[in-house]
Design an enzyme around this catalytic site. Structure first.
Site, PDB file in Angstrom:
ATOM      1  N   HIS A  53       0.856  -1.187   0.000  1.00 30.48           N
ATOM      2  CA  HIS A  53       0.000   0.000   0.000  1.00 30.48           C
ATOM      3  C   HIS A  53       0.895   1.241   0.000  1.00 30.48           C
ATOM      4  O   HIS A  53       2.026   1.199   0.496  1.00 30.48           O
ATOM      5  CB  HIS A  53      -0.887   0.019   1.243  1.00 30.48           C
ATOM      6  CG  HIS A  53      -1.970  -1.010   1.226  1.00 30.48           C
ATOM      7  ND1 HIS A  53      -3.057  -0.941   2.071  1.00 30.48           N
ATOM      8  CD2 HIS A  53      -2.151  -2.128   0.482  1.00 30.48           C
ATOM      9  CE1 HIS A  53      -3.850  -1.968   1.850  1.00 30.48           C
ATOM     10  NE2 HIS A  53      -3.311  -2.708   0.889  1.00 30.48           N
ATOM     11  N   GLU A  55       0.933   3.859   1.804  1.00 32.84           N
ATOM     12  CA  GLU A  55       1.411   4.268   3.134  1.00 32.84           C
ATOM     13  C   GLU A  55       2.603   3.432   3.577  1.00 32.84           C
ATOM     14  O   GLU A  55       3.596   3.958   4.081  1.00 32.84           O
ATOM     15  CB  GLU A  55       0.311   4.128   4.191  1.00 32.84           C
ATOM     16  CG  GLU A  55      -0.926   4.937   3.938  1.00 32.84           C
ATOM     17  CD  GLU A  55      -2.017   4.133   3.234  1.00 32.84           C
ATOM     18  OE1 GLU A  55      -1.753   3.516   2.168  1.00 32.84           O
ATOM     19  OE2 GLU A  55      -3.141   4.120   3.737  1.00 32.84           O
ATOM     20  N   CYS A  83      -6.135   1.786   5.875  1.00 31.86           N
ATOM     21  CA  CYS A  83      -6.758   0.549   6.344  1.00 31.86           C
ATOM     22  C   CYS A  83      -6.146   0.184   7.703  1.00 31.86           C
ATOM     23  O   CYS A  83      -5.213   0.837   8.178  1.00 31.86           O
ATOM     24  CB  CYS A  83      -6.524  -0.571   5.323  1.00 31.86           C
ATOM     25  SG  CYS A  83      -4.813  -1.138   5.228  1.00 31.86           S
ATOM     26  N   CYS A  86      -2.327  -0.486   7.553  1.00 27.65           N
ATOM     27  CA  CYS A  86      -1.532   0.739   7.445  1.00 27.65           C
ATOM     28  C   CYS A  86      -1.596   1.560   8.723  1.00 27.65           C
ATOM     29  O   CYS A  86      -0.589   2.132   9.149  1.00 27.65           O
ATOM     30  CB  CYS A  86      -2.001   1.552   6.248  1.00 27.65           C
ATOM     31  SG  CYS A  86      -1.606   0.746   4.671  1.00 27.65           S
TER      32      CYS A  86
END
Length: 152
Positions: A53, A55, A83, A86
């Site tokens: 992801h 992040e 999410c 993260c």
């Protein structure tokens, strides 16, 4: 001290991710002195890695840049509500402030779902600011998924 948003850079990363066929999410990490430490967009498909992801990629790069596992005092700008995975990494990295654009009622882990930072086991709770450039981030996501539904 004057507030300077880096959400435009995160949106640039989201656009680039979308152009690569990734879900258009971008992230930028900024040091306390205002220096951009890392920029990233989603790369889950490209890297065949469900943890890639924006992040997490940005956190990894910023930690390498500082040669430290902690990002004390740093800010994270991300185009979509993080999410739970993260959010856990954000807490572990001790990021000071999280600015996110679009809310994610389906998969978010900050204001929705797991609400990681509200959990008593969260070792660190950053300041959280939502809605920064939300309309533009939502537009990128809506267009991306509409194109996918049309077979594009």
């Amino acid at each position: 001290m004057v507030f300077t948003s880096h959400m435009d850079a995160a949106l640039d990363e989201a656009r680039a991710a979308g152009d690569r066929g990734e879900v258009p999410v971008g992230a930028v990490i900024v040091a306390p002195d205002g220096q951009v430490l890392a920029r990233a967009g989603n790369r889950t498909r490209e890297l065949h890695d469900p943890s890639a992801h924006a992040e997490l990629l940005a956190i990894r790069a910023a930690c390498r840049a500082l040669a430290d596992e902690r990002l004390n005092g740093c800010d994270l700008y991300v185009t979509l509500e993080p999410c739970a995975m993260c959010a856990g990494a954000i807490a572990a990295a001790r990021i000071a402030r999280v600015y996110y654009a679009a809310s994610d009622p389906k998969s978010g882990g900050v204001a929705h779902g797991a609400r990681v930072f509200s959990h008593p086991q969260s070792h660190h709770v950053p300041e959280v600011y939502d809605g920064l450039s939300a309309a533009e981030a939502e537009h990128l996501l809506r267009d991306f998924f509409a194109l996918r539904r049309q077979g594009g």
